[in-house]
Design a protein around this motif. Structure first.
Motif, PDB file in Angstrom:
ATOM      1  N   ILE A  75     -22.522 -59.303 -46.277  1.00 53.85           N
ATOM      2  CA  ILE A  75     -22.207 -59.484 -47.690  1.00 53.85           C
ATOM      3  C   ILE A  75     -23.306 -60.266 -48.396  1.00 53.85           C
ATOM      4  N   SER A  76     -23.869 -59.648 -49.449  1.00 55.30           N
ATOM      5  CA  SER A  76     -24.934 -60.256 -50.240  1.00 55.30           C
ATOM      6  C   SER A  76     -24.402 -61.412 -51.089  1.00 55.30           C
ATOM      7  N   PRO A  77     -25.323 -62.261 -51.558  1.00 58.48           N
ATOM      8  CA  PRO A  77     -24.903 -63.323 -52.477  1.00 58.48           C
ATOM      9  C   PRO A  77     -24.701 -62.798 -53.888  1.00 58.48           C
ATOM     10  N   THR A  78     -23.482 -62.856 -54.371  1.00 58.60           N
ATOM     11  CA  THR A  78     -23.167 -62.567 -55.771  1.00 58.60           C
ATOM     12  C   THR A  78     -22.306 -63.709 -56.277  1.00 58.60           C
ATOM     13  N   GLY A  79     -22.445 -64.054 -57.532  1.00 56.64           N
ATOM     14  CA  GLY A  79     -21.710 -65.185 -58.080  1.00 56.64           C
ATOM     15  C   GLY A  79     -20.488 -64.774 -58.867  1.00 56.64           C
ATOM     16  N   PHE A  80     -19.739 -65.780 -59.294  1.00 56.90           N
ATOM     17  CA  PHE A  80     -18.630 -65.612 -60.233  1.00 56.90           C
ATOM     18  C   PHE A  80     -17.535 -64.670 -59.728  1.00 56.90           C
ATOM     19  N   HIS A  81     -17.160 -64.777 -58.461  1.00 63.68           N
ATOM     20  CA  HIS A  81     -16.121 -63.905 -57.900  1.00 63.68           C
ATOM     21  C   HIS A  81     -14.771 -64.121 -58.565  1.00 63.68           C
ATOM     22  N   CYS A  82     -14.539 -65.301 -59.138  1.00 59.10           N
ATOM     23  CA  CYS A  82     -13.261 -65.550 -59.805  1.00 59.10           C
ATOM     24  C   CYS A  82     -13.094 -64.716 -61.066  1.00 59.10           C
ATOM     25  N   LEU A  83     -14.167 -64.076 -61.520  1.00 59.26           N
ATOM     26  CA  LEU A  83     -14.026 -63.155 -62.645  1.00 59.26           C
ATOM     27  C   LEU A  83     -13.203 -61.934 -62.267  1.00 59.26           C
ATOM     28  N   VAL A  84     -13.215 -61.577 -60.973  1.00 55.01           N
ATOM     29  CA  VAL A  84     -12.537 -60.344 -60.560  1.00 55.01           C
ATOM     30  C   VAL A  84     -11.300 -60.605 -59.710  1.00 55.01           C
ATOM     31  N   MET A  90     -13.281 -67.551 -52.004  1.00 56.69           N
ATOM     32  CA  MET A  90     -12.453 -67.870 -50.829  1.00 56.69           C
ATOM     33  C   MET A  90     -11.890 -66.599 -50.205  1.00 56.69           C
ATOM     34  N   SER A  91     -11.462 -65.663 -51.038  1.00 53.45           N
ATOM     35  CA  SER A  91     -10.980 -64.375 -50.522  1.00 53.45           C
ATOM     36  C   SER A  91     -12.112 -63.623 -49.831  1.00 53.45           C
ATOM     37  N   THR A  92     -13.299 -63.651 -50.428  1.00 55.94           N
ATOM     38  CA  THR A  92     -14.447 -62.976 -49.833  1.00 55.94           C
ATOM     39  C   THR A  92     -14.785 -63.568 -48.473  1.00 55.94           C
ATOM     40  N   ALA A  93     -14.777 -64.889 -48.387  1.00 52.77           N
ATOM     41  CA  ALA A  93     -15.094 -65.566 -47.125  1.00 52.77           C
ATOM     42  C   ALA A  93     -14.082 -65.225 -46.041  1.00 52.77           C
ATOM     43  N   ARG A  94     -12.798 -65.183 -46.393  1.00 53.93           N
ATOM     44  CA  ARG A  94     -11.773 -64.842 -45.400  1.00 53.93           C
ATOM     45  C   ARG A  94     -11.935 -63.401 -44.922  1.00 53.93           C
ATOM     46  N   ALA A  95     -12.259 -62.487 -45.845  1.00 48.53           N
ATOM     47  CA  ALA A  95     -12.458 -61.092 -45.460  1.00 48.53           C
ATOM     48  C   ALA A  95     -13.655 -60.950 -44.531  1.00 48.53           C
ATOM     49  N   ALA A  96     -14.728 -61.663 -44.816  1.00 49.44           N
ATOM     50  CA  ALA A  96     -15.912 -61.604 -43.966  1.00 49.44           C
ATOM     51  C   ALA A  96     -15.605 -62.141 -42.574  1.00 49.44           C
ATOM     52  N   GLN A  97     -14.858 -63.237 -42.509  1.00 52.85           N
ATOM     53  CA  GLN A  97     -14.479 -63.796 -41.215  1.00 52.85           C
ATOM     54  C   GLN A  97     -13.640 -62.801 -40.422  1.00 52.85           C
ATOM     55  N   ALA A  98     -12.662 -62.181 -41.087  1.00 49.34           N
ATOM     56  CA  ALA A  98     -11.800 -61.207 -40.416  1.00 49.34           C
ATOM     57  C   ALA A  98     -12.593 -60.001 -39.929  1.00 49.34           C
ATOM     58  N   ALA A  99     -13.613 -59.596 -40.697  1.00 45.07           N
ATOM     59  CA  ALA A  99     -14.417 -58.426 -40.339  1.00 45.07           C
ATOM     60  C   ALA A  99     -15.495 -58.750 -39.320  1.00 45.07           C
ATOM     61  N   GLY A 100     -15.759 -60.026 -39.102  1.00 43.82           N
ATOM     62  CA  GLY A 100     -16.783 -60.419 -38.147  1.00 43.82           C
ATOM     63  C   GLY A 100     -18.195 -60.177 -38.637  1.00 43.82           C
ATOM     64  N   VAL A 101     -18.422 -60.400 -39.956  1.00 46.73           N
ATOM     65  CA  VAL A 101     -19.755 -60.212 -40.526  1.00 46.73           C
ATOM     66  C   VAL A 101     -20.160 -61.466 -41.283  1.00 46.73           C
ATOM     67  N   CYS A 102     -21.428 -61.532 -41.647  1.00 49.17           N
ATOM     68  CA  CYS A 102     -21.968 -62.687 -42.358  1.00 49.17           C
ATOM     69  C   CYS A 102     -21.701 -62.575 -43.851  1.00 49.17           C
ATOM     70  N   TYR A 103     -21.402 -63.714 -44.462  1.00 46.20           N
ATOM     71  CA  TYR A 103     -21.221 -63.790 -45.912  1.00 46.20           C
ATOM     72  C   TYR A 103     -22.225 -64.796 -46.463  1.00 46.20           C
ATOM     73  N   ILE A 104     -23.104 -64.333 -47.356  1.00 44.34           N
ATOM     74  CA  ILE A 104     -24.057 -65.224 -48.019  1.00 44.34           C
ATOM     75  C   ILE A 104     -23.423 -65.708 -49.322  1.00 44.34           C
ATOM     76  N   THR A 105     -23.127 -66.984 -49.387  1.00 44.90           N
ATOM     77  CA  THR A 105     -22.508 -67.562 -50.577  1.00 44.90           C
ATOM     78  C   THR A 105     -23.578 -67.867 -51.622  1.00 44.90           C
ATOM     79  N   SER A 106     -23.287 -67.514 -52.871  1.00 48.86           N
ATOM     80  CA  SER A 106     -24.239 -67.708 -53.959  1.00 48.86           C
ATOM     81  C   SER A 106     -24.253 -69.151 -54.431  1.00 48.86           C
ATOM     82  N   THR A 107     -25.413 -69.578 -54.927  1.00 47.59           N
ATOM     83  CA  THR A 107     -25.509 -70.868 -55.611  1.00 47.59           C
ATOM     84  C   THR A 107     -24.483 -70.940 -56.737  1.00 47.59           C
ATOM     85  N   PHE A 108     -24.193 -69.800 -57.358  1.00 47.52           N
ATOM     86  CA  PHE A 108     -23.294 -69.774 -58.499  1.00 47.52           C
ATOM     87  C   PHE A 108     -21.899 -69.276 -58.126  1.00 47.52           C
ATOM     88  N   ALA A 109     -21.431 -69.694 -56.958  1.00 48.12           N
ATOM     89  CA  ALA A 109     -20.044 -69.421 -56.575  1.00 48.12           C
ATOM     90  C   ALA A 109     -19.107 -70.148 -57.528  1.00 48.12           C
TER      91      ALA A 109
END
Length: 283
Positions: A75-84, A90-109
């Motif tokens: 998962i690439s770094p994209t910001g402002f996830h609370c817009l969607v 937090m939802s993105t991070a949990r999904a990445a953990q469940a899928a067993g892949v890396c999540y790059i968190t944006s400076t503008f989370a």
């Protein structure tokens, strides 16, 4: 009706999200040529099928920076996830953990980094950093993410000036630090990949994001030398669909597509993928 591919999630998100949010996610800079070319470029590449291969046990696992992931799709770094979605990153991070892949968190989370780390404590997390002119501020941020268990820094170097995002101007959308998605101006990502791989001569891992929409695209990128691909906009489509569950569903679809592509090209493991698997269309 069940969603069957990543573009189904795109269509759902377009219908669900407010116009200004959709334009913000989907828009690129100026005429958005790079965004569109990145997607079109993959369609010029064809896979070479390989038959009579033992593909009973296809293994999509690989490693990035020594850490195992279930597939080379992160998962690439994209910001402002609370817009969607209310829980945003937090939802993105949990999904990445469940899928067993890396999540790059944006400076503008839009969620606190501490909350992102706490909600998915076993997840593989990297942090995308825009280096601030105040080096002490950057240092403090790096120390903060290190203390929270982020394993690597992804430093953005291609934004000396913000792009001219016309949709946001027309919608009067002003998020100040308007850096949701990076769009390299030139050349197309997939065209630059082979040059980058040749230039580094195996000294480092090469990753690609931009234009990935199918499991076929993933295999094409790996065949041309990428170690892993990263998804940006599609993750936000999944988040808009059903939050954490939507991202997990989207990742599962593209991972299954990649598994099929591996089987049809005779690859038992990611290590079997090479440039002989692809050819450029003459059309």
């Amino acid at each position: 009706m069940p969603l069957a591919c990543l573009t189904d999630f795109q269509a759902f998100a377009r219908e669900r999200l407010p116009k200004s949010t959709w334009d913000f996610i989907e828009g690129g800079a100026d005429d958005s040529f790079t965004r569109d070319d990145n997607i079109a470029a993959f369609k010029r590449i064809r896979l070479r099928p390989r038959y009579l291969k033992n593909v009973v046990n296809v293994d999509t696992r690989t490693t990035i920076q020594g850490e195992e992931i279930t597939a080379p799709i992160c998962i690439s770094p994209t910001g402002f996830h609370c817009l969607v979605w209310p829980d945003g990153e937090m939802s993105t991070a949990r999904a990445a953990q469940a899928a067993g892949v890396c999540y790059i968190t944006s400076t503008f989370a839009t969620c606190a980094l501490e909350d992102i780390a706490a909600t998915a404590p076993r997840g593989l997390r990297w942090f995308q950093l825009y280096v601030h002119p105040d080096r002490q501020l950057s240092k403090q941020l790096v120390q903060r993410v290190e203390s929270l268990g982020f394993k690597a820094l992804v430093i953005t170097v291609d934004v000396p000036k913000l792009g001219n995002r016309r949709h946001d101007i027309r919608n009067q959308l002003d998020l100040k630090l308007n850096l949701l998605l990076k769009d390299l101006r030139w050349p197309k990502e997939i065209d630059a990949l082979a040059e980058v791989v040749a230039a580094v001569k195996g000294a480092m891992e090469v990753y690609l994001d931009g234009g990935i929409r199918t499991g076929n695209d993933v295999l094409k990128a790996l065949a041309l030398g990428a170690k892993c691909v990263f998804l940006g906009r599609p993750i936000l489509w999944g988040l808009a669909y059903k939050g954490e569950d939507g991202v997990k569903e989207l990742l599962n679809i593209i991972k299954n597509e990649f598994h099929t592509s591996m089987a049809l090209t005779g690859c038992q493991s990611v290590a079997d993928i090479n440039q002989d698997m692809v050819q450029f269309s003459r059309l």
